[in-house]
Scaffold this motif. Structure first.
Motif, mmCIF file in Angstrom:
data_model
loop_
_atom_site.group_PDB
_atom_site.id
_atom_site.type_symbol
_atom_site.label_atom_id
_atom_site.label_comp_id
_atom_site.label_asym_id
_atom_site.label_seq_id
_atom_site.Cartn_x
_atom_site.Cartn_y
_atom_site.Cartn_z
ATOM 1 N N ILE A 188 -8.636 -0.028 7.480
ATOM 2 C CA ILE A 188 -8.167 0.788 6.355
ATOM 3 C C ILE A 188 -8.653 2.210 6.606
ATOM 4 O O ILE A 188 -9.841 2.438 6.844
ATOM 5 N N CYS A 234 -5.825 3.230 -5.346
ATOM 6 C CA CYS A 234 -4.931 2.793 -6.419
ATOM 7 C C CYS A 234 -5.194 1.343 -6.817
ATOM 8 O O CYS A 234 -4.919 0.945 -7.936
ATOM 9 N N GLY A 235 -5.709 0.533 -5.896
ATOM 10 C CA GLY A 235 -6.007 -0.863 -6.211
ATOM 11 C C GLY A 235 -4.812 -1.794 -6.083
ATOM 12 O O GLY A 235 -4.910 -2.972 -6.425
ATOM 13 N N PHE A 236 -3.673 -1.308 -5.602
ATOM 14 C CA PHE A 236 -2.491 -2.168 -5.444
ATOM 15 C C PHE A 236 -2.789 -3.348 -4.517
ATOM 16 O O PHE A 236 -2.371 -4.467 -4.770
ATOM 17 N N CYS A 237 -3.504 -3.062 -3.421
ATOM 18 C CA CYS A 237 -3.790 -4.126 -2.446
ATOM 19 C C CYS A 237 -4.539 -5.277 -3.124
ATOM 20 O O CYS A 237 -4.195 -6.449 -2.936
ATOM 21 N N CYS A 254 0.845 -1.204 0.000
ATOM 22 C CA CYS A 254 0.000 0.000 0.000
ATOM 23 C C CYS A 254 0.884 1.259 0.000
ATOM 24 O O CYS A 254 1.615 1.497 0.973
ATOM 25 N N CYS A 279 -6.425 6.350 1.937
ATOM 26 C CA CYS A 279 -6.473 5.467 0.754
ATOM 27 C C CYS A 279 -6.647 6.306 -0.508
ATOM 28 O O CYS A 279 -7.489 7.192 -0.564
ATOM 29 N N MET A 280 -5.824 6.017 -1.533
ATOM 30 C CA MET A 280 -5.929 6.792 -2.777
ATOM 31 C C MET A 280 -6.539 5.952 -3.897
ATOM 32 O O MET A 280 -6.405 6.271 -5.065
ATOM 33 N N CYS A 302 -1.914 2.763 4.528
ATOM 34 C CA CYS A 302 -3.139 3.036 5.292
ATOM 35 C C CYS A 302 -3.850 1.754 5.727
ATOM 36 O O CYS A 302 -5.003 1.782 6.129
ATOM 37 N N ILE A 303 -3.150 0.593 5.641
ATOM 38 C CA ILE A 303 -3.760 -0.675 6.071
ATOM 39 C C ILE A 303 -3.059 -1.163 7.345
ATOM 40 O O ILE A 303 -1.824 -1.173 7.413
ATOM 41 N N MET A 318 -11.764 -3.983 -4.870
ATOM 42 C CA MET A 318 -12.113 -2.568 -4.903
ATOM 43 C C MET A 318 -13.631 -2.433 -5.059
ATOM 44 O O MET A 318 -14.232 -3.023 -5.957
HETATM 45 S S1 SF4 Z 1 -6.312 1.051 -2.781
HETATM 46 FE FE1 SF4 Z 1 -4.122 1.627 -2.713
HETATM 47 S S2 SF4 Z 1 -4.033 3.208 -1.148
HETATM 48 FE FE2 SF4 Z 1 -6.002 2.175 -0.860
HETATM 49 S S3 SF4 Z 1 -5.618 0.593 0.654
HETATM 50 FE FE3 SF4 Z 1 -5.313 -0.359 -1.363
HETATM 51 S S4 SF4 Z 1 -3.106 -0.145 -1.775
HETATM 52 FE FE4 SF4 Z 1 -3.624 1.287 -0.108
#
Ligand code: SF4
Ligand code: SF4
Length: 293
Positions: free
Chosen positions: A123, A131-134, A96, A128-129, A100-101, A145
């Motif tokens: 969370i 981004c969808g990385f998680c 992340c 949280c921005m 923020c997790i 998401m």
């Molecule tokens: S969407 Fe991105 S910023 Fe939000 S919790 Fe997941 S990794 Fe973190």
């Protein structure tokens, strides 16, 4: 001619104005429903519209992403209702970008050893921005998401840190908002969470156990082998159940098939021999040239 551009522009505006009513009459009262609504809000729509939010809402595409949520089993899951898919491996928290997790791994009360499920999961959606990385990095497809973007609140200090209870949503919800992705992931996983398959398997096992129980020799019975009739019934029950899940299994196999068919067949030995042959020919040419000089 002077003023022609203005007239053309007014013509375009007038065309869109009229088309608004043409489209409205064509779609009738169903204009806020399903595909008609999506068409009206899409790029192929004719006319000009103001989206009267919150009475009207633009349909979001399947790939739309807002804050993440955690996938849990549905309440009617036969084996583990409400069970977390998350194993608290911590990868999402590591990747992340704004960190923020927060995750607290569960502990087995009997042994005191860590167990693969989160005791707490937070969370901070203010950080949280989206981004969808998680969701991309989760090896267990356990974090996704969400499409729910209506998160406005009067008191962000108490409501904008989502805890495990707020984050957890059933798999059926994920299937509703992202049916294509959910199906693709399910096929890739081999459909292990597919409720229909699990139910049919349980049914088959129960039927087999019942038949085996009926066939088991009672105390005092002189017979020690399973009667052929009962064994046949058990086998038939199991075959029936296998037949019942066959369409689902075939659908999964069919989805895999194009990929398998498309995969090129590589004969490693032949390729190696060809490379060797070319190399030897090149060496022979090189030596011949050297001898000739
Ligand atoms: S969407 Fe991105 S910023 Fe939000 S919790 Fe997941 S990794 Fe973190
Ligand atoms: S990466 Fe997935 S399984 Fe691991 S802690 Fe995050 S949500 Fe849970």
């Amino acid at each position: 001619m002077y003023g022609l551009g203005i007239l053309k522009g007014l013509g375009v505006t007038l065309k869109h104005f009229v088309n608004t009513y043409v489209e409205d009459i064509r779609l009738g009262s169903g204009k806020f429903l399903g595909t008609a609504f999506e068409h009206r809000q899409g790029v192929d729509s004719r006319g000009l519209y103001t989206v009267e939010y919150p009475d009207e809402k633009i349909a979001v595409p399947e790939r739309f992403r807002f804050v993440p949520f955690l996938v849990v089993e549905d309440d009617d899951h036969p084996d583990r209702p409400g069970h977390d898919w998350c194993t608290s491996c911590g990868i999402c928290a590591k990747v992340c970008p704004p960190q923020c997790i927060w995750i607290v791994r569960g502990t087995d009360a009997a042994t005191g050893r860590p167990k693969p499920e989160p005791e707490a999961f937070y969370i901070d959606i203010d950080i949280c921005m989206n981004c969808g990385f998680c969701a991309e990095f989760c090896p267990f497809d356990a974090i996704k998401m969400d499409h729910d973007y209506e998160l406005a609140t009067y008191d962000r200090t108490t409501t904008n840190i989502h805890d495990k209870e707020k984050l957890s949503k059933p798999f059926s919800y994920w299937k509703t908002i992202a049916p294509t992705t959910a199906y693709e992931e399910m096929v890739a996983r081999g459909g292990w969470e597919h409720t229909d398959i699990i139910k049919e398997r349980k049914k088959a096992d129960a039927a087999a156990a019942k038949a085996a129980g009926a066939a088991a020799p009672k105390v005092g019975d002189s017979q020690t082998t399973v009667p052929p009739v009962a064994a046949d019934a058990a086998a038939k029950d199991r075959a029936d159940a296998v037949q019942a899940v066959a369409p689902v299994a075939e659908a999964i196999a069919a989805a895999d098939a194009p990929e398998a068919a498309a995969a090129p067949v590589v004969d490693e030995e032949a390729a190696k021999a060809e490379r060797l042959r070319k190399r030897e020919a090149a060496m022979a040419r090189k030596h011949a040239k050297k001898d000739g000089e």
